[in-house]
Motif scaffolding. Structure first.
Motif, PDB file in Angstrom:
ATOM      1  N   VAL A 176       0.837  -1.197   0.000  1.00 17.09           N
ATOM      2  CA  VAL A 176       0.000   0.000   0.000  1.00 17.09           C
ATOM      3  C   VAL A 176       0.877   1.253   0.000  1.00 17.09           C
ATOM      4  N   THR A 177       1.966   1.218   0.760  1.00 18.98           N
ATOM      5  CA  THR A 177       2.898   2.349   0.746  1.00 18.98           C
ATOM      6  C   THR A 177       3.441   2.596  -0.652  1.00 18.98           C
ATOM      7  N   GLU A 178       3.844   1.537  -1.336  1.00 21.26           N
ATOM      8  CA  GLU A 178       4.359   1.687  -2.698  1.00 21.26           C
ATOM      9  C   GLU A 178       3.267   2.180  -3.643  1.00 21.26           C
ATOM     10  N   GLY A 179       2.042   1.693  -3.437  1.00 23.19           N
ATOM     11  CA  GLY A 179       0.940   2.156  -4.284  1.00 23.19           C
ATOM     12  C   GLY A 179       0.665   3.639  -4.117  1.00 23.19           C
ATOM     13  N   LEU A 180       0.735   4.135  -2.887  1.00 24.72           N
ATOM     14  CA  LEU A 180       0.533   5.563  -2.642  1.00 24.72           C
ATOM     15  C   LEU A 180       1.616   6.390  -3.324  1.00 24.72           C
ATOM     16  N   ARG A 181       2.827   5.907  -3.306  1.00 23.72           N
ATOM     17  CA  ARG A 181       3.913   6.640  -3.957  1.00 23.72           C
ATOM     18  C   ARG A 181       3.753   6.626  -5.470  1.00 23.72           C
ATOM     19  N   ARG A 182       3.296   5.495  -5.994  1.00 21.79           N
ATOM     20  CA  ARG A 182       3.045   5.459  -7.435  1.00 21.79           C
ATOM     21  C   ARG A 182       1.903   6.388  -7.819  1.00 21.79           C
ATOM     22  N   ALA A 183       0.986   6.608  -6.873  1.00 19.19           N
ATOM     23  CA  ALA A 183      -0.120   7.530  -7.136  1.00 19.19           C
ATOM     24  C   ALA A 183       0.300   8.986  -7.004  1.00 19.19           C
ATOM     25  N   GLY A 184       1.580   9.249  -6.723  1.00 18.28           N
ATOM     26  CA  GLY A 184       2.093  10.613  -6.664  1.00 18.28           C
ATOM     27  C   GLY A 184       2.061  11.242  -5.300  1.00 18.28           C
ATOM     28  N   LEU A 185       1.825  10.452  -4.245  1.00 14.61           N
ATOM     29  CA  LEU A 185       1.749  11.013  -2.899  1.00 14.61           C
ATOM     30  C   LEU A 185       3.023  10.708  -2.115  1.00 14.61           C
TER      31      LEU A 185
END
Length: 690
Positions: A262-271
């Motif tokens: 989830v952390t990696e997904g948030l970063r991929r989402a630009g956050l």
């Protein structure tokens, strides 16, 4: 653009706003000194005369460069200050994120002015009628805004629930003074942010909080292929968090299987992501919540928190319900009483086992490996981020050894990512024996191979193929090894662990069984819970001590012993790890436990041929005389494998003390020693041994 250039532009925008504030201060100084009857008093403002105040107000300060920042006197600039054209205006972005009104932003700028420009200090001292009070007060900021502390709407901006104070942007000091005379201070982190500093708040730099910027090793921007570790669940949750502030609690069965994806997904989402690990703090972890929320709002970041402390109510209540995305992780189920009015929702995080093969292949599939990667990593239940770390560690370890990556490198690195904390109640054994070191009949040997296959393929069979029964049954593999002492039960458990590339943990029953009611169950729960979350083989030696038959209740002792057995029955149903139970007396194991076992392996007493093979295996690396007469010894002495190993060790010591190879007499002496230890009659000397 470099970080210094960005910082300079952001600082210029703030200084331009302060230029407008200076104009307002100059106007106020002019008005007060014009009609002040004590304006000519040399002690006015403690040595700050009106002339000095006018001169300071009119003097444009420098920005650290050759050119001073411009002082505009237009109505717009006089109100709140205007940023340089083209410079990033962090004050405007901050006002939007914290929902500040125009008056709030004015108060913030007035309060932070002395922290940026020392020229404001004597001016504020003059206006406060006390040169020692060089910070803005409530009354002064409202006077500069054209209102006063008598206006209810203006006073409300200093309420604890108002945006400035609730957001951690403003601190009101001097609690013993009336509100108009109380000094205002802006935390240094807020000042630094407005000046363009993107460093982490010093309050959060103790090691519990980690800042992860978008795109740093995250596999690409949002919308691109997720690559290794891209999990649909994590991607959907990240997309929702990027669209609007959400608060969610995810229950993980195993640490790291959901938090890191989830952390990696948030970063991929630009956050940007602030990763907070409060489990090591002595308190409930809520002490940093205010600074953490402020940092997240300053950066437009998401907050990922977990594992949660034992009592997370204060932490969850402080972080949930705000206007930043927050994800909580923990192994305990969500309690609605933690934050009932926050809008937080709870989910069970997926195990992520289906994507593990793809993640391993993405990391190591390009290697020209001389081993079966899928079989080597099948026993490990790691999350995507753990797999990436294990793959990097395996590659580095192979480079250190100067060899290509092997299965041993991969399994060693995977074990480090899943190292269990069982040493308090169990003894770790690093397997050093393989199937070639076992001497068993074909039937138990085939069952041991089947046990290895069950451990490797349980995620596919019980997970993907959905052959797991209901009732909350876990995905564990539990086997019973039954047979006389010394027939190879413990050695076989070590072989199984070694074949899977896992450590073997032998449960010390003396550290588990407790005379106090309920304590044994607590100790067993710690062991089962840790084994559920990590990758290891758990061995309960002499298992009938805790897995014995239930009896008729004739006393309170019988009642509580039956309760202990009932707990174990329920816990085995939900077990997710790999466990081996050994017993010398299979009849002592409760039938209800037997039904919950995946395999029961009977270890027979070795016959003559197997005893000969055991003698040869034990003495394989030992210097021996030409004729040891092992076939005669095996026929004459009926010893199990464990006793044969002890006899071989005795023979080795006798030979080493004599300074020669092991002889037939040494072997016979070792066998006779074992017979005496067992209390059996020692056979008379045979002419074959003369």
């Amino acid at each position: 653009m470099s970080g210094n250039e960005t910082s300079g532009h952001a600082g210029g925008a703030l200084l331009a706003r302060l230029a407008g504030l200076r104009a307002r201060v100059a106007d106020l100084v002019e008005r007060r000194s014009a009609d002040d009857p004590t304006a000519s008093d040399p002690l006015r403002g403690l040595y700050v005369t009106p002339e000095t105040a006018r001169r300071l107000a009119a003097q444009p300060p420098t920005t650290g460069t050759d050119a001073p920042y411009p002082v505009e006197r237009s109505p717009e600039t006089a109100s709140l200050g205007a940023a340089d054209e083209g410079a990033p205006d962090r004050a405007a972005a901050l006002a939007a994120r914290f929902r500040l009104s125009a008056l709030d932003l004015h108060i913030l700028l007035a309060a932070l002015a002395p922290d940026v420009d020392r020229g404001f200090e004597p001016l504020y001292g003059y206006l406060n009628d006390d040169v020692g009070r060089r910070r803005a007060t409530v009354a002064l900021t409202l006077d500069l805004a054209g209102t006063g502390p008598y206006a209810p709407a203006a006073r409300a901006r200093f309420h604890p629930a108002a945006p400035l104070l609730s957001g951690g942007l403003l601190v009101i000091e001097d609690e013993d003074r009336p509100l108009p005379g109380r000094a205002l201070r802006v935390p240094e982190r807020v000042v630094a942010h407005l000046l363009g500093d993107d460093g982490l708040d010093p309050e959060l730099s103790g090691g519990e909080v980690e800042l992860l910027l978008p795109g740093e090793g995250s596999g690409g921007p949002a919308g691109s292929d997720a690559g290794a570790g891209g999990e649909p669940f994590a991607e959907r949750l990240a997309a929702l968090a990027a669209a609007r502030p959400v608060a969610v609690h995810l229950r993980e069965r195993r640490p790291g299987t959901a938090a890191e994806p989830v952390t990696e997904g948030l970063r991929r989402a630009g956050l940007p992501v602030l990763r907070y690990r409060p489990e090591g703090r002595p308190e409930d972890g809520a002490g940093l919540a205010g600074a953490l929320l402020r940092e997240a709002r300053l950066r437009g970041a998401a907050v990922v928190v977990g594992p949660l402390p034992e009592r997370p109510e204060g932490l969850v209540r402080a972080l949930a319900g705000g206007d930043v995305p927050v994800a909580f992780f923990g192994s305990e189920p969500y309690d609605p009483g933690w934050a009932p009015d926050s809008g937080l929702f709870a989910l069970d995080a997926p195990d992520g086992g289906a994507a593990a093969d793809e993640a391993w292949s993405a990391e190591l599939g390009s290697l020209d490996a001389g081993f079966d990667l899928g079989a080597a990593v099948a026993p490990y239940r790691l999350g995507a981020a753990q797999i990436r770390r294990a793959a990097r560690a395996a590659t580095a370890l192979a480079a250190f050894d100067g060899t290509p990556v092997t299965a041993a490198h991969v399994q060693h690195s995977a074990r480090q990512q899943s190292a269990p904390l069982l040493d308090r109640h169990a003894r770790r054994v690093r397997p050093a024996v393989g199937f070639d070191g076992l001497v068993l009949p074909s039937e138990p040997l085939s069952l041991l191979h089947e046990l290895v296959q069950r451990a490797r393929h349980r995620e596919k069979v019980l997970g993907e193929w959905r052959l797991r029964t209901g009732g909350g049954r876990g995905r564990g593999v539990v086997a019973l090894f039954a047979g006389e002492s010394g027939t190879g039960k413990t050695l076989s458990a070590e072989v199984v662990a070694g074949e899977l590339g896992l450590d073997l943990y032998v449960v010390e029953l003396s550290a588990v069984v407790d005379k106090y009611i309920g304590e044994t169950e607590k100790n067993l729960e710690k062991i089962f819970s840790e084994a559920d979350r990590t990758d290891a083989v758990l061995l309960f030696d002499e298992a009938d001590a805790v897995f014995g038959k239930r009896s008729e209740v004739k006393s309170s002792h019988d009642r509580y012993a039956n309760l202990e057995s009932a707990y174990l029955l329920q816990r085995l149903e939900a077990f997710d790890g790999i466990a081996v139970l050994t017993t010398n007396l299979r009849a002592n194991i409760d039938d209800a436990f037997t039904r919950r076992l995946d395999l029961v392996v009977d270890f027979p007493f070795p016959d003559v041929e197997q005893r000969i093979a055991l003698w040869r295996s034990c003495l394989a690396a030992t210097p021996c005389a030409p004729d040891l007469g092992l076939d005669v010894c095996a026929k004459e002495f009926e010893l199990a494998g464990g006793a044969i190993r002890s006899a071989a060790v005795t023979a080795g010591y006798l030979a080493a003390g004599r300074g020669g190879p092991v002889t037939a007499e040494d072997v016979r002496a070792g066998a006779r020693r074992e017979y005496r230890k067992m209390g059996r009659l020692v056979p008379d000397a045979s002419p074959l041994w003369d």
